[in-house]
Design a protein around this motif. Structure first.
Motif: not given
Ligand SMILES: N[C@@H](CCC[C@H](N)C(=O)O)C(=O)O
Length: 276
Positions: A209-211, A219-222
């Protein structure tokens, strides 16, 4: 002004990508929100703006905005799409690309099979780095959500993540708990919330659930945050296959002092133009 853009996605996490190297482009928050509206604009999870670097040792800078208009530090799927974009448009011919982001410097490697491997930098589990309000350091931190207690691992991979391990990865938990944790008072800058189901030491399911967006297909960072949290907790091995609703990512981390490596695809959908 007539804006040219490219629509792209990484495992269904979708982007509008704009070339601000060839032509200067500025957006205000209202314009980003309007473009991001799936009914009245183009629609995207994030807007990526490709710019010249401020540091001559770097190849590019890119800025990242969520569809609610907030600027963010880092985007894993966006980084892979960024690499494909600058190669496709012949803004560079390099296959190893050094990039400035709000998070700092990252390096992207475009592989022969078209997949992109991103050096995502080192994670931090220190609550202040997210920031996350906690009385002290712990392995797992309890948090109250609508009368229930969940245990989370706070992780900064440049942007903030809360990773919650679950046995059953269902809509009730993602849609019920996700938005409450995202805006919880203990996360003053809000947070991305990852729900991690461990299948084995090297394979997991994940929904995020992205910010500033809501649940995305990937979500890659997720994925990076979930894997390093799992490694830190002793649940996972150093290389993990992450199944997200939109597809799979490979994440590797050798532990403290090492960068996280993320490998996955990037796809172009179409090019378009729209009046700003
Ligand atoms: N919503 C995230 C930024 C985007 C993350 C992205 N979708 C990914 O792939 O990492 C935030 O607000 O930090």
């Amino acid at each position: 002004m007539l804006l040219k853009f490219t629509k792209m996605h990484g495992l269904g996490n979708d982007f509008v990508v704009v070339d601000a190297v060839s032509r200067k482009v500025y957006f205000n928050k209202a314009q980003i929100e309007r473009l991001g509206d799936r009914n009245r604009g183009i629609g995207f999870d994030q807007l990526l703006i490709v710019e010249p670097p401020s540091n001559p040792d770097m190849d590019f800078r890119y800025r990242i905005y969520n569809c609610d208009g907030s600027e963010v530090e880092h985007c894993g799927n966006g980084a892979r799409c960024f690499a494909k974009f600058v190669l496709d448009r012949e803004l560079t011919h390099k296959r190893v690309i050094d990039v400035e982001t709000k998070r700092g410097q990252i390096q992207l490697k475009v592989q022969d099979d078209g997949q992109v491997c991103v050096d995502m930098g080192e994670p931090s589990f220190v609550p202040e780095d997210l920031p996350f309000v906690a009385p002290g350091l712990a392995d797992l931190y309890p948090i109250d959500v609508a009368g229930e207690t969940y245990e989370l691992t706070p992780v900064s991979v440049g942007n903030p993540h809360a990773v919650i391990r679950v046995d059953d990865l269902n809509d009730d938990i993602v849609e019920g708990v996700g938005p409450i944790v995202e805006g919880h008072e203990r996360f003053p800058n809000n947070v991305n919330v990852g729900f991690l189901q461990v299948l084995s030491a090297d394979e997991v399911n994940l929904r995020v659930y992205e910010r500033g967006v809501g649940e995305t297909q990937a979500c890659g960072t997720g994925a990076c945050a979930a894997v390093v949290a799992g490694i830190k907790q002793g649940w996972l091995a150093e290389e993990v296959l992450v199944h997200l609703p939109g597809g799979d990512l490979r994440i590797a981390w050798q532990g403290p002092g090492h960068s996280i490596q993320m490998t996955g695809p990037a796809e172009k959908v179409f090019e378009g133009q729209i009046y700003l």
